[in-house]
Motif scaffolding. Sequence first.
Motif, PDB file in Angstrom:
ATOM      1  N   TRP A   1     -78.726  19.378  20.259  1.00 35.40           N
ATOM      2  CA  TRP A   1     -79.714  18.635  20.510  1.00 35.40           C
ATOM      3  C   TRP A   1     -79.407  17.189  21.017  1.00 35.40           C
ATOM      4  N   PHE A   2     -79.856  16.575  21.743  1.00 33.84           N
ATOM      5  CA  PHE A   2     -79.587  15.219  22.301  1.00 33.84           C
ATOM      6  C   PHE A   2     -80.832  14.365  22.654  1.00 33.84           C
ATOM      7  N   ARG A   3     -80.719  13.117  22.819  1.00 29.38           N
ATOM      8  CA  ARG A   3     -81.760  12.316  23.145  1.00 29.38           C
ATOM      9  C   ARG A   3     -81.575  11.489  24.140  1.00 29.38           C
ATOM     10  N   GLN A   4     -82.310  10.900  24.797  1.00 34.26           N
ATOM     11  CA  GLN A   4     -81.824   9.692  25.748  1.00 34.26           C
ATOM     12  C   GLN A   4     -83.100   8.633  25.678  1.00 34.26           C
ATOM     13  N   ALA A   5     -82.816   7.698  25.110  1.00 30.63           N
ATOM     14  CA  ALA A   5     -83.885   6.392  25.004  1.00 30.63           C
ATOM     15  C   ALA A   5     -83.704   5.754  26.191  1.00 30.63           C
ATOM     16  N   PRO A   6     -84.887   5.108  26.414  1.00 30.71           N
ATOM     17  CA  PRO A   6     -84.934   4.179  27.766  1.00 30.71           C
ATOM     18  C   PRO A   6     -83.845   3.210  27.956  1.00 30.71           C
TER      19      PRO A   6
ATOM     20  N   ALA B   1     -88.635   3.693  15.056  1.00 25.81           N
ATOM     21  CA  ALA B   1     -89.021   3.273  16.208  1.00 25.81           C
ATOM     22  C   ALA B   1     -88.003   3.475  17.273  1.00 25.81           C
ATOM     23  N   GLU B   2     -86.692   3.237  16.631  1.00 22.06           N
ATOM     24  CA  GLU B   2     -85.712   3.613  17.409  1.00 22.06           C
ATOM     25  C   GLU B   2     -85.320   5.019  17.706  1.00 22.06           C
ATOM     26  N   ASP B   3     -86.045   5.882  17.177  1.00 14.33           N
ATOM     27  CA  ASP B   3     -85.760   7.254  17.460  1.00 14.33           C
ATOM     28  C   ASP B   3     -86.544   7.687  18.784  1.00 14.33           C
ATOM     29  N   THR B   4     -87.493   6.737  19.421  1.00 16.20           N
ATOM     30  CA  THR B   4     -88.216   7.095  20.433  1.00 16.20           C
ATOM     31  C   THR B   4     -87.113   7.298  21.551  1.00 16.20           C
TER      32      THR B   4
END
Length: 125
Positions: free
Chosen positions: A36-41, A88-91
């Motif tokens: 699992w990965f994520r990319q914030a704006p 919020a920083e998990d957005t």
Amino acid sequence: EVHLVESGGGLVQAGGSLRLSCSASEFTVDDYGIGWFRQAPGKGREGISCFSGTSGDTVFKDSLKGRFTVSSNAAKNTVYLQMNSLKAEDTAVYYCARGIYNCEGGLNDGEYDIWGQGTQVTVSS
């Protein structure tokens, strides 16, 4: 065609929970590592975890241990990411991906070959 599909994203208030799903087609998650990965704006892609279908072990980013957990359902050929106490920083857009060599590549995104399209998670403060 081999592919992954994420689902379960959405808008949630800070402190809430979401469970993301990663469903696989044309391969069995029990035979691979699923990351699992994520990319914030405006930021680079960040590794969250890798679940090894062969061993059942999970590699986790240290800072997310305790709030995020991973599980799988072999019958549904799906891996889940449970996210609690969201901030919020998990957005971010959240992606799942198939590990080339199970989870031996850790959370290095270059070690994953098949990627889903991503699902948006927005946490309101």
